[in-house]
Design a protein around this motif. Structure first.
Motif, PDB file in Angstrom:
ATOM      1  N   UNK A  75       0.949  -1.102   0.028  1.00 47.92           N
ATOM      2  CA  UNK A  75      -0.041   0.040  -0.105  1.00 47.92           C
ATOM      3  C   UNK A  75       0.938   1.186   0.029  1.00 47.92           C
ATOM      4  N   UNK A  76       1.874   1.183   0.534  1.00 52.27           N
ATOM      5  CA  UNK A  76       3.081   2.589   0.712  1.00 52.27           C
ATOM      6  C   UNK A  76       3.654   2.657  -0.729  1.00 52.27           C
ATOM      7  N   UNK A  77       3.547   1.647  -1.629  1.00 49.09           N
ATOM      8  CA  UNK A  77       4.260   1.821  -2.946  1.00 49.09           C
ATOM      9  C   UNK A  77       5.823   2.440  -2.926  1.00 49.09           C
ATOM     10  N   UNK A  78       6.432   1.887  -2.060  1.00 47.73           N
ATOM     11  CA  UNK A  78       7.822   1.872  -2.073  1.00 47.73           C
ATOM     12  C   UNK A  78       8.391   2.708  -0.998  1.00 47.73           C
ATOM     13  N   UNK A  79       7.592   3.388  -0.472  1.00 43.99           N
ATOM     14  CA  UNK A  79       8.150   4.296   0.556  1.00 43.99           C
ATOM     15  C   UNK A  79       8.469   3.619   1.774  1.00 43.99           C
ATOM     16  N   UNK A  80       9.623   4.021   2.493  1.00 40.73           N
ATOM     17  CA  UNK A  80       9.798   3.550   3.588  1.00 40.73           C
ATOM     18  C   UNK A  80       9.180   3.814   4.814  1.00 40.73           C
ATOM     19  N   UNK A  81       8.814   2.835   6.060  1.00 42.72           N
ATOM     20  CA  UNK A  81       8.102   3.073   7.000  1.00 42.72           C
ATOM     21  C   UNK A  81       8.523   2.005   8.034  1.00 42.72           C
ATOM     22  N   UNK A  82       8.341   2.358   9.432  1.00 43.25           N
ATOM     23  CA  UNK A  82       8.858   1.334  10.207  1.00 43.25           C
ATOM     24  C   UNK A  82       7.824   0.394  10.620  1.00 43.25           C
ATOM     25  N   UNK A  83       8.093  -1.021  10.820  1.00 37.03           N
ATOM     26  CA  UNK A  83       6.958  -1.942  11.126  1.00 37.03           C
ATOM     27  C   UNK A  83       7.704  -2.950  11.999  1.00 37.03           C
TER      28      UNK A  83
ATOM     29  N   UNK B  36       2.780  -4.527  13.986  1.00 40.89           N
ATOM     30  CA  UNK B  36       2.405  -3.065  14.329  1.00 40.89           C
ATOM     31  C   UNK B  36       3.327  -2.078  13.279  1.00 40.89           C
ATOM     32  N   UNK B  37       3.078  -1.050  12.921  1.00 42.45           N
ATOM     33  CA  UNK B  37       3.866  -0.015  12.016  1.00 42.45           C
ATOM     34  C   UNK B  37       3.350   1.280  12.229  1.00 42.45           C
ATOM     35  N   UNK B  38       3.973   2.273  11.956  1.00 44.24           N
ATOM     36  CA  UNK B  38       3.993   3.678  11.951  1.00 44.24           C
ATOM     37  C   UNK B  38       3.816   4.362  10.661  1.00 44.24           C
ATOM     38  N   UNK B  39       3.260   5.251  10.540  1.00 43.31           N
ATOM     39  CA  UNK B  39       3.084   6.045   9.121  1.00 43.31           C
ATOM     40  C   UNK B  39       2.992   7.818   9.497  1.00 43.31           C
ATOM     41  N   UNK B  40       3.149   8.393   8.480  1.00 49.14           N
ATOM     42  CA  UNK B  40       2.886   9.942   8.605  1.00 49.14           C
ATOM     43  C   UNK B  40       1.428   9.956   8.361  1.00 49.14           C
TER      44      UNK B  40
END
Length: 380
Positions: free
Chosen positions: A70-78, A86-90
């Motif tokens: 779903x994030x399409x290649x954007x880095x995010x913590x999980x 669990x994960x965090x997103x802007x």
């Protein structure tokens, strides 16, 4: 130009020495306007007792793979927790996260008859509750890195979810999250030095950050004496057999509405070709089986910090006694809660966006209950 605020996680330094993560100073505060997503399987202990642990692991990892897509290649913590994630997103990704969790709840129920809880909570609300959410990046290899969490915010959000707060409702019937790349064709990895030990350690309310950091460092120091720090996956990757274990689960994950029986036949043929490639070590285009096997082991996520310490170790009896002594002593002082689960094998759940790149992700857990059973032992 990238929004520097949204790129907060991408700009964090990469740590390559896991033992440094015992130091709270290595973690950076998450921005107030970010959101934390949490999900877990309802009654995972009961599902494990019914022999469905591989399914439990798959559904937990599916939350992460669906979010990565779903994030399409954007880095995010999980972080993967065995029976959840669990994960965090802007804030710019809040709708994508809500839609993904909603679809995941519906899919898990329809495909596996496995109820999944899911919630989203703002980092600002976590801090209003007196907790924090801090994150670090650990790179076990040149191909991948994994997020580590501290501050108590993750545990608080999970407790809120289990109490029914901040919940995400299931999507309409038939909803399908994008699970492209979620598949694991490997067999389990037997213990080579004793037993596979799944360990969950959490600080109590009376423990300071330094108390827990000191305990974590002691446990890590003991585990570092094991071969490859207790890594449960062989250097050349886990065993592979045909037909692959968990074929039925793989078929449910990837069929996307197609006929289940016919899709299993397709997977059987695909896996036969893959098994032949690995057996003969023959290159196919840019795919190099031996290199891939090595990267599978290098990339495997067998230890993590997520408001505590979790590890799945190939552990000899003497080191296990040493670790248990450290844990019992700290628990006796009221500084930690912990749980252990011992089994004969480790298992992996994999997310492979491309077999010709090195960024494939492999989550390791014990093969007969792992983290979920260790956590259950902790609360008894």
């Amino acid at each position: 130009m990238k929004d520097l605020h949204s790129a907060f996680y991408e700009n964090l330094p990469l740590l390559r020495d896991f033992t440094r993560l015992a130091d709270p100073a290595q973690f950076s505060p998450m921005p107030d306007d970010w959101f934390l997503g949490v999900a877990d399987i309802v009654d995972s202990t009961g599902e494990i007792a019914r022999g469905r642990y591989k399914t439990v692991n798959t559904v937990g990892a599916a939350v992460i793979s669906a979010m990565i897509n779903a994030m399409g290649g954007k880095l995010f913590p999980y972080v993967f927790g065995g029976d959840g994630a669990a994960f965090a997103i802007p804030p710019s990704e809040i709708e994508a996260a809500r839609d993904t969790l909603s679809a995941m709840r519906r899919w898990a129920e329809e495909e596996f008859s496995m109820p999944l809880r899911a919630a989203l909570v703002s980092v600002a609300d976590i801090r209003k509750a007196g907790r924090d959410l801090r994150v670090a990046r650990f790179a076990p290899s040149s191909g991948v890195d994994y997020a580590m969490f501290s501050g108590g915010g993750l545990a608080w959000a999970e407790a809120e979810m289990k109490a029914g707060h901040h919940m995400i409702a299931p999507a309409e019937p038939g909803a399908q999250p994008d699970l492209t790349g979620l598949s694991c064709r490997w067999s389990n990895s037997p213990a080579r030095h004793g037993q596979i030990v799944s360990l969950v350690v959490e600080p109590t309310a009376s423990a300071t950050e330094r108390d827990f950091a000191d305990l974590a460092q002691s446990v890590l120091s003991a585990s570092e004496e094991l071969e490859r720090a207790g890594h449960p996956v062989p250097m050349n990757g886990p065993p592979m057999s045909w037909p692959p274990p968990g074929l039925d689960i793989d078929a449910h994950v990837s069929r996307n509405g197609r006929n289940l029986f016919l899709h299993k036949l397709v997977l059987l043929f695909q896996n036969l070709l893959i098994a032949i490639l690995f057996k003969t070590s023959k290159k196919l285009g840019q795919f190099e089986p031996e290199h891939y096997r090595t990267m599978v082991s290098s990339n495997a996520d067998f230890r993590k910090f997520d408001d505590g310490l979790k590890m799945t170790l190939d552990c000899d009896p003497a080191t296990l006694r040493q670790i248990e002594h450290l844990l019992k002593e700290a628990r006796g002082r009221g500084k930690i809660r912990y749980g252990l689960h011992v089994q004969d094998e480790a298992m992996m759940t994999c997310f492979v966006p491309s077999a010709t790149r090195d960024d494939h992700v492999h989550f390791v857990d014990g093969a007969s209950g792992g983290y979920a059973q260790a956590a259950a032992a902790m609360v008894r």
